[in-house]
Design a protein around this motif. Structure first.
Motif, PDB file in Angstrom:
ATOM      1  N   GLU A   1     -30.883  78.976  32.486  1.00 30.70           N
ATOM      2  CA  GLU A   1     -32.115  78.277  32.094  1.00 30.70           C
ATOM      3  C   GLU A   1     -33.237  78.670  33.036  1.00 30.70           C
ATOM      4  OE1 GLU A   1     -33.794  73.725  31.754  1.00 30.70           O
ATOM      5  OE2 GLU A   1     -32.021  74.318  30.629  1.00 30.70           O
ATOM      6  N   THR A   2     -34.324  79.142  32.463  1.00 33.36           N
ATOM      7  CA  THR A   2     -35.541  79.417  33.221  1.00 33.36           C
ATOM      8  C   THR A   2     -36.648  78.536  32.652  1.00 33.36           C
ATOM      9  OG1 THR A   2     -36.208  81.216  31.757  1.00 33.36           O
ATOM     10  CG2 THR A   2     -34.853  81.787  33.664  1.00 33.36           C
TER      11      THR A   2
ATOM     12  N   ASP B   1     -42.235  77.534  38.845  1.00 28.85           N
ATOM     13  CA  ASP B   1     -41.153  78.068  38.013  1.00 28.85           C
ATOM     14  C   ASP B   1     -39.818  77.618  38.602  1.00 28.85           C
ATOM     15  OD1 ASP B   1     -42.879  79.705  36.318  1.00 28.85           O
ATOM     16  OD2 ASP B   1     -43.166  80.939  38.108  1.00 28.85           O
ATOM     17  N   TYR B   2     -38.805  77.607  37.767  1.00 28.02           N
ATOM     18  CA  TYR B   2     -37.471  77.273  38.258  1.00 28.02           C
ATOM     19  C   TYR B   2     -36.441  77.998  37.401  1.00 28.02           C
ATOM     20  CZ  TYR B   2     -36.826  74.177  34.246  1.00 28.02           C
ATOM     21  OH  TYR B   2     -36.698  73.683  32.973  1.00 28.02           O
ATOM     22  N   ASP B   3     -35.233  78.083  37.921  1.00 22.36           N
ATOM     23  CA  ASP B   3     -34.117  78.602  37.138  1.00 22.36           C
ATOM     24  C   ASP B   3     -32.813  78.105  37.745  1.00 22.36           C
ATOM     25  OD1 ASP B   3     -32.847  80.873  38.946  1.00 22.36           O
ATOM     26  OD2 ASP B   3     -35.015  81.188  39.033  1.00 22.36           O
ATOM     27  N   TYR B   4     -31.812  77.980  36.912  1.00 24.52           N
ATOM     28  CA  TYR B   4     -30.474  77.659  37.382  1.00 24.52           C
ATOM     29  C   TYR B   4     -29.465  78.092  36.323  1.00 24.52           C
ATOM     30  CZ  TYR B   4     -30.832  73.457  34.431  1.00 24.52           C
ATOM     31  OH  TYR B   4     -31.010  72.587  33.387  1.00 24.52           O
TER      32      TYR B   4
ATOM     33  N   LYS C   1     -40.882  76.814  33.268  1.00 28.72           N
ATOM     34  CA  LYS C   1     -42.179  76.815  33.941  1.00 28.72           C
ATOM     35  C   LYS C   1     -42.878  75.503  33.658  1.00 28.72           C
ATOM     36  CE  LYS C   1     -46.539  79.282  34.578  1.00 28.72           C
ATOM     37  NZ  LYS C   1     -46.347  79.293  36.044  1.00 28.72           N
TER      38      LYS C   1
END
Length: 656
Positions: free
Chosen positions: A356-357, A402-405, A359
């Protein structure tokens, strides 16, 4: 209630149902109809409409509105196309915590209703509430009332399809939804003796609204037989947009391999979510009485000067500190995923992974104590002391990160015999923090993340168990373990016992076992379930909390449903309960467990007619689900949330 979720027109015909409360005021109509328009085209339409005061005494009709849902499905060889839609416009009263008396000790407290305020039927709402003026997110004068409740408006249109291409099954589901509305919650902060409510400056209490408007309360100590007043806030939120678009498209295929079957799936999920709302907290004073007869109170100085206005003590937030805020943030999510599952005889193993990315982009608006405007809100030609200070939200802070995991899961299932199987699963994943961290120290002045880990709440969990099926008997036993971290806000008491909102960063762990089982013999059936949990606080912003038990987490919750069925009637009950728990994470004051009994009876006097009678909380148990205090208060009063008391309803359903 009629199920409107899974019906897609496979079954011809429909039904209408009319329901009413027998010991409370509610009136509801449901309908559902579907069928085939041709051999390959089918439809379904359903909805409801309701009106009434609701389960608790408020003195006004707080519940009203309805919903319509529809879908149309076109079938073809190897798949289908489906159009679906929903329209919802509904209002309801959001019940908050209410005053409750307590005595005894922290380990063995004795909770009871306050005189003339039965806790299972009372609220701090009434039809006597006055109009609240406030500045909205655009700093424009707006008016509302606490009894306006929660108003939800939703409109959505969606599309589903499934078809086959070169051995692959392609499934797609997309939906666009528009959501808006408002939330008006009457939330108490502190309970006080009426005799001391005017504070250090001498004054008098006067009814600000209701049948006794303008009358002076000459004997505050005897007010309503309990001598109490409640210091509250109207938690006011206008939701401009929670609009969202979601799309999920996936492709699956099955291959024969090494004597077994491999099923592979790949897909892409993407979404856009708008979060646009403003909120204000406005303090005011009221008496404490049941029956929907609560009245706001003004404080008048001995020289006749009003210290409050319509019961409100400030239009500039709690303590004049400006509690007005506005969020205008959009979240974009893109998440490719895939899975592989292999089945060989009695064994099935599988795994899945998702990246999952996201913004977040937008602005957060708030104000300082000095950001105020003077407005003659009541139009009397005089700007009072309160009207000189209406909170504004002129200060914008960017939100831009932004993020991702990565989330993944592995699992295995094994069929030991025809009636017994076992399973195990391990997974790691997360949930985006989203608006929980907007306006907090998790974001720097430029709107970026101070710490990347605060962008989402990670979850790690494992489970395993057995499933048994044989004749009229089934049983499932699952053992589980989980760890989770989160950044969130909690409503907790401060050192004086008053209710406050705090930002918390916590880590939790839990392990336990869950049982679900049932047996059927002729017309009699019995289902039961129980979950035993051991939970612990692993991390906290306050080190003294580490090692404690999370608040409101019982060791055991359970349910039991006996039922007897014949062609003519069905009768049964659901018994639900919990053991005791701690009221707050400090682990001092106990909250008692409870057991509630809900009974139901259905009779089918003629074909296509069902008459039902339902009694929830049949024995009118005081089932406490939330307590605001962390320790036994010296005053003998606190705030709590309970399940509604005994409520009985009847309905008739006609099939066609």
């Amino acid at each position: 209630m009629i199920n409107l979720i899974s019906n897609t027109g496979e079954v011809e015909g429909g039904s209408v149902q009319f329901s009413t409360g027998l010991n409370y005021e509610t009136y509801r109509a449901d309908f559902s109809v579907g069928g085939h328009l041709s051999d390959t085209l089918r439809y379904h339409v359903g909805g409801f409409y309701r009106e009434g005061e609701g389960l608790r005494d408020t003195g006004f009709n707080g519940n009203g509105g309805g919903q319509i849902k529809f879908n149309v499905t076109k079938e073809f060889d190897g798949g289908f196309l489906r159009l679906e839609g929903k329209w919802l416009d509904d209002t309801y009263t959001q019940y908050a915590i209410v005053p409750l008396a307590v005595s005894g000790t922290n380990d063995d407290p004795d909770y009871s209703s306050i005189t003339n305020f039965p806790v299972t039927t009372s609220t701090l709402y009434s039809n006597a509430a006055v109009t609240l003026p406030y500045l909205n997110g655009d700093n424009e004068l707006t008016r509302t009332r606490p009894q306006d409740g929660t108003h939800v408006q939703a409109r959505s249109i969606g599309f589903q399809s499934r078809f086959n291409v070169m051995g692959w099954t392609i499934a797609q589901h997309m939906r666009y939804s528009e959501h808006s509305g408002s939330i008006r919650t009457n939330y108490p902060l502190a309970i006080l003796p009426a005799a001391s409510a005017t504070g250090a400056v001498p004054g008098q209490l006067v009814y600000a609204a209701g049948p006794q408007t303008g009358q002076v309360i000459t004997n505050p100590a005897a007010l309503n037989g309990n001598g109490l007043v409640s210091s509250n806030i109207v938690a006011n939120r206008d939701i401009q947009s929670l609009n969202n678009f979601t799309s999920d498209i996936r492709a699956s295929r099955v291959w024969n391999m090494a004597g077994g079957e491999v099923t592979g799936t790949v897909g892409i999920y993407n979404a856009r979510q708008e979060v646009d709302f403003d909120r204000q907290y406005t303090p005011y004073l009221s008496d404490v009485v049941g029956g929907g007869n609560v009245a706001p109170l003004d404080i008048v100085n001995l020289n006749g000067t009003l210290r409050t206005q319509g019961g409100f003590s400030a239009f500039s937030g709690i303590g004049g500190a400006n509690s007005s805020q506005e969020n205008e943030v959009t979240y974009d999510i893109f998440a490719p995923y895939g899975s592989l599952n292999y089945r060989l005889g009695k064994l099935a193993i599988g795994g899945s992974v998702r990246l999952e990315t996201g913004k977040a982009e937008g602005s957060f608006y708030n104000g300082l104590a000095t950001d105020v405007r003077a407005i003659d809100a009541n139009g009397d030609g005089v700007i009072s002391a309160l009207e000189q200070r209406f909170s504004m939200t002129p200060r914008a802070t960017p939100v831009d990160y932004d993020y991702d995991y990565v989330s993944y899961s592995i699992s295995a299932n094994y069929r030991i015999s025809q009636s017994l199987s076992t399973f195990a699963r391990y997974s790691e994943g997360g949930r985006a923090a989203a608006d929980k961290i907007v306006g907090t120290a998790a974001l720097n002045p430029a709107g970026g993340l101070v710490n990347d880990s605060s962008s989402y709440d990670p979850v790690t969990q494992a489970e395993g168990g057995f499933k048994f099926r044989s004749g009229g008997l089934f049983a499932n036993l699952t053992g589980f373990w989980a760890e989770v971290s989160e950044t969130n806000t909690q409503i907790v008491p401060d050192a004086t016992g008053a209710t406050t909102i705090q930002l918390v960063t916590r880590g939790y762990s839990a392990y336990g076992a869950e049982f679900e089982g049932g047996i059927r013999h002729g017309p009699f059936s019995l289902t039961a379930g129980a979950t035993a949990t051991e939970a612990e606080i692993l991390e906290a912003e306050n080190a003294a909390l580490v090692g404690g038990i999370p608040r409101r987490q019982p060791k055991l919750i359970y349910q039991l449903v006996p039922q007897y069925d014949t062609d003519l009637f069905t009768v049964g009950a659901s018994i639900v309960g919990t053991t005791s728990s701690y009221t707050q994470d400090t682990n001092r004051l106990r909250m008692p467990g409870y057991t509630t009994v809900n009974a139901f009876f259905q009779v089918r006097p003629v074909d296509r007619v069902v008459v039902s009678l339902h009694a929830n909380n049949l024995f009118d148990t005081m089932a406490i689900t939330e307590v605001s205090a962390a320790t036994l208060p010296a005053s003998g009063y606190l705030f709590a949330q309970t399940l509604p008391g005994r409520n009985i309803s009847a309905s008739v359903r006609l099939f066609f």
